[in-house]
Scaffold this motif. Sequence first.
Motif, mmCIF file in Angstrom:
data_model
loop_
_atom_site.group_PDB
_atom_site.id
_atom_site.type_symbol
_atom_site.label_atom_id
_atom_site.label_comp_id
_atom_site.label_asym_id
_atom_site.label_seq_id
_atom_site.Cartn_x
_atom_site.Cartn_y
_atom_site.Cartn_z
ATOM 1 N N TRP A 36 2.484 2.492 6.321
ATOM 2 C CA TRP A 36 2.546 2.032 5.033
ATOM 3 C C TRP A 36 3.910 2.459 4.174
ATOM 4 C CZ3 TRP A 36 -1.372 -0.619 6.070
ATOM 5 C CH2 TRP A 36 -2.388 -0.242 6.712
ATOM 6 N N PRO A 37 4.237 1.719 3.049
ATOM 7 C CA PRO A 37 5.510 1.837 2.701
ATOM 8 C C PRO A 37 5.331 3.449 1.846
ATOM 9 C CG PRO A 37 4.700 -0.286 1.708
ATOM 10 C CD PRO A 37 3.571 0.385 2.702
ATOM 11 N N GLU A 38 6.610 4.077 2.137
ATOM 12 C CA GLU A 38 6.525 5.593 1.995
ATOM 13 C C GLU A 38 7.483 6.042 0.947
ATOM 14 O OE1 GLU A 38 7.885 9.503 4.213
ATOM 15 O OE2 GLU A 38 7.385 7.752 5.581
ATOM 16 N N ILE A 39 6.911 6.921 -0.133
ATOM 17 C CA ILE A 39 7.578 7.689 -1.041
ATOM 18 C C ILE A 39 7.448 9.121 -0.736
ATOM 19 C CG2 ILE A 39 7.860 8.513 -3.363
ATOM 20 C CD1 ILE A 39 6.217 5.596 -4.189
ATOM 21 N N THR A 40 8.349 9.737 -0.401
ATOM 22 C CA THR A 40 8.378 11.252 0.317
ATOM 23 C C THR A 40 8.517 11.990 -1.091
ATOM 24 O OG1 THR A 40 9.130 10.439 2.396
ATOM 25 C CG2 THR A 40 8.960 12.635 1.878
ATOM 26 N N VAL A 41 7.954 13.102 -1.019
ATOM 27 C CA VAL A 41 8.314 14.180 -2.025
ATOM 28 C C VAL A 41 8.363 15.459 -1.252
ATOM 29 C CG1 VAL A 41 7.454 15.537 -4.238
ATOM 30 C CG2 VAL A 41 6.889 13.099 -3.870
ATOM 31 N N ILE A 42 9.645 15.848 -1.203
ATOM 32 C CA ILE A 42 9.870 17.203 -0.505
ATOM 33 C C ILE A 42 10.233 18.104 -1.449
ATOM 34 C CG2 ILE A 42 11.625 18.107 1.254
ATOM 35 C CD1 ILE A 42 12.495 15.061 1.827
ATOM 36 N N ARG A 60 0.932 -1.248 0.100
ATOM 37 C CA ARG A 60 -0.038 0.048 -0.012
ATOM 38 C C ARG A 60 0.755 1.368 -0.112
ATOM 39 N NH1 ARG A 60 -4.905 1.152 4.375
ATOM 40 N NH2 ARG A 60 -5.196 3.648 3.830
ATOM 41 N N PHE A 61 1.547 1.396 -1.098
ATOM 42 C CA PHE A 61 2.452 2.722 -0.990
ATOM 43 C C PHE A 61 2.045 3.760 -1.014
ATOM 44 C CE2 PHE A 61 4.439 -0.584 -4.087
ATOM 45 C CZ PHE A 61 5.525 -1.050 -3.264
ATOM 46 N N GLN A 62 2.273 4.488 -0.193
ATOM 47 C CA GLN A 62 2.046 5.975 0.229
ATOM 48 C C GLN A 62 2.725 6.975 -0.176
ATOM 49 O OE1 GLN A 62 1.383 7.085 4.437
ATOM 50 N NE2 GLN A 62 -0.570 7.583 3.863
ATOM 51 N N VAL A 63 2.324 8.272 -1.228
ATOM 52 C CA VAL A 63 3.085 9.229 -1.314
ATOM 53 C C VAL A 63 2.918 10.457 -0.245
ATOM 54 C CG1 VAL A 63 3.585 11.018 -3.109
ATOM 55 C CG2 VAL A 63 2.905 8.478 -3.834
ATOM 56 N N LYS A 64 3.943 10.830 0.399
ATOM 57 C CA LYS A 64 3.512 12.036 1.369
ATOM 58 C C LYS A 64 4.415 13.189 0.678
ATOM 59 C CE LYS A 64 3.587 8.976 5.562
ATOM 60 N NZ LYS A 64 4.209 8.762 6.694
ATOM 61 N N HIS A 65 3.613 14.123 0.799
ATOM 62 C CA HIS A 65 4.338 15.589 0.377
ATOM 63 C C HIS A 65 4.489 16.330 1.472
ATOM 64 C CE1 HIS A 65 3.196 15.053 -3.896
ATOM 65 N NE2 HIS A 65 2.345 14.269 -3.408
ATOM 66 N N VAL A 66 5.767 16.837 1.588
ATOM 67 C CA VAL A 66 6.252 17.749 2.739
ATOM 68 C C VAL A 66 6.910 18.936 2.042
ATOM 69 C CG1 VAL A 66 6.412 15.731 4.578
ATOM 70 C CG2 VAL A 66 8.182 16.410 3.100
ATOM 71 N N THR A 67 7.199 19.912 2.960
ATOM 72 C CA THR A 67 7.752 21.241 2.411
ATOM 73 C C THR A 67 8.609 21.606 3.428
ATOM 74 O OG1 THR A 67 5.637 22.077 1.408
ATOM 75 C CG2 THR A 67 7.261 23.644 1.786
ATOM 76 N N TYR A 68 9.992 22.053 2.808
ATOM 77 C CA TYR A 68 10.891 22.375 3.840
ATOM 78 C C TYR A 68 11.289 23.771 3.276
ATOM 79 C CZ TYR A 68 15.295 23.589 6.087
ATOM 80 O OH TYR A 68 16.319 24.148 6.912
ATOM 81 N N LEU A 89 5.356 4.410 -9.608
ATOM 82 C CA LEU A 89 4.560 5.573 -8.532
ATOM 83 C C LEU A 89 5.759 6.800 -8.595
ATOM 84 C CD1 LEU A 89 2.081 6.423 -7.339
ATOM 85 C CD2 LEU A 89 2.745 5.180 -5.343
ATOM 86 N N THR A 90 6.886 6.468 -8.232
ATOM 87 C CA THR A 90 8.049 7.324 -7.906
ATOM 88 C C THR A 90 8.437 8.109 -9.039
ATOM 89 O OG1 THR A 90 9.219 5.707 -6.273
ATOM 90 C CG2 THR A 90 10.258 7.683 -7.060
ATOM 91 N N ASN A 91 8.528 7.683 -10.220
ATOM 92 C CA ASN A 91 8.660 8.472 -11.706
ATOM 93 C C ASN A 91 7.377 9.314 -11.968
ATOM 94 O OD1 ASN A 91 11.252 7.546 -11.844
ATOM 95 N ND2 ASN A 91 10.372 5.653 -13.379
ATOM 96 N N GLU A 92 6.243 9.040 -11.393
ATOM 97 C CA GLU A 92 5.089 9.910 -11.720
ATOM 98 C C GLU A 92 5.294 10.921 -11.076
ATOM 99 O OE1 GLU A 92 1.876 7.213 -10.726
ATOM 100 O OE2 GLU A 92 1.615 6.173 -12.867
ATOM 101 N N GLN A 93 6.001 11.180 -9.909
ATOM 102 C CA GLN A 93 6.039 12.370 -9.025
ATOM 103 C C GLN A 93 6.881 13.502 -9.822
ATOM 104 O OE1 GLN A 93 3.773 12.054 -6.493
ATOM 105 N NE2 GLN A 93 3.777 9.932 -7.200
ATOM 106 N N GLN A 94 7.564 13.029 -10.836
ATOM 107 C CA GLN A 94 8.217 13.925 -11.692
ATOM 108 C C GLN A 94 9.190 14.884 -10.957
ATOM 109 O OE1 GLN A 94 5.170 15.954 -14.224
ATOM 110 N NE2 GLN A 94 5.757 14.137 -15.671
ATOM 111 N N ALA A 95 9.823 14.347 -9.873
ATOM 112 C CA ALA A 95 10.746 15.072 -8.953
ATOM 113 C C ALA A 95 12.039 15.725 -9.719
ATOM 114 C CB ALA A 95 10.987 14.304 -7.786
ATOM 115 N N ASP A 96 12.696 16.751 -9.375
ATOM 116 C CA ASP A 96 13.967 17.141 -9.769
ATOM 117 C C ASP A 96 14.719 16.094 -9.641
ATOM 118 O OD1 ASP A 96 12.814 19.807 -11.198
ATOM 119 O OD2 ASP A 96 12.351 20.032 -8.959
ATOM 120 N N LEU A 97 14.873 15.477 -8.446
ATOM 121 C CA LEU A 97 16.097 14.737 -7.878
ATOM 122 C C LEU A 97 15.410 13.237 -7.017
ATOM 123 C CD1 LEU A 97 19.214 14.423 -7.239
ATOM 124 C CD2 LEU A 97 18.620 15.613 -5.110
#
Length: 409
Positions: free
Chosen positions: A396-402, A149-157, A195-203
Amino acid sequence: MHRITLILLLALLLPDLYIYLVYIVRRTKNFAWRAAFWLPSAVLVVLYLYLIYLTGDNALAHHPQAIGRLAIAVMALAVPKILFMLCSLLGILCRGLGRCLSAALLHTPFRKPRAPFIVHRTPFTAIGLVLGVVSFVNVIYGATAGITRFQVKHVTYESERLPEGFDGYRIAQLSDIHIGSWQGRPEAVEKLVKLTNEQQADLIVFTGDLVNQQSHELDSFRPTLSRLQAPDGVYSVLGNHDYGTYYRWKNSRQEADNLQYLREQQQAMGWRLLDNSHVILHHRGDSIALIGVENDGEPPFPQHADLPRATEGTQGMFSILLSHNPTHWRREVLPESDIDLMLAGHTHAMQMTLFGRSLASLKYPEWSGMYREGSRALYVNIGIGYVGLPFRFGAWPEITVITLKKKRS
């Protein structure tokens, strides 16, 4: 391993002994029924002893799937019985206290009560049964659906020190894949990559524990993990499991070759491993430092980090550190560096949270999410995979987008 065996036997047999003496003996004199009650636990104990002690060295490496399924069977059987036993014991205690209170009041010179304080055990037994059923369902769900149950968490720094060019820069963090636990389930790793690639992160960054015990666990998954892509690349560091210290090697040469092979595999996947080193990232005319250290854990976990070496030449720059163990943050990073943001993993949140809490908090002050000390911060990712126990509930298994944001004064 001997301590784990003792805990397992106690978790299985203590509640069984209690239920047998308090309920089974009183309700049946049939020997066959009494023996049948002990059969499930006896079978699990025999299977455990066989797999762990009679299949040669490195049983956890050679039989991970079988041992994982056995661990779930033990958990599904033991946890409901433990909860039922605790509720039943509470009922007996409350009933005993009620009788004592009634006896005391009946002999008081003041007005006697109309009826004694009688506490029935039935509600406690019923609550124990309900909790047992609920926990059994949770274990089965966590072992089947929860682990994928992969979960994408969005956080801001936010930071005033962040260069303007990196305002809005997005980093996808993965941690603790433990690829050996996914043998026979390639679709789960493919889902993770997609799922990770779909986040289109810079890094994309990975904060350690790519394997369980041996680097060859990675062989069949290398093509899939090679598909992780981001404009500024994929960077990684080593975790405690990556060194192979949990495997019984024939000699130190084999252990060293195992680690070298893991480094070569990551390079072949297009990942850049930061071993006590750093790179300078450029974006929209500005630059920041991405620093990575080898594992630096509290004993008995390996300590190979060389933070001064890794940060040499980055002083004064906005810096992000990849370090597997979150305890490194307070032990060295905060007092001895000017690093702005550290990304870690390691805790797994012990693969279970209830009502936002985890037993991991008893060992790790920082075990999940964002933690701040003034303008500096630590983010702890609770990981993707698992070790030994194929189970996750709540954690749940976590993919984090910071997302990095420029703080305006």
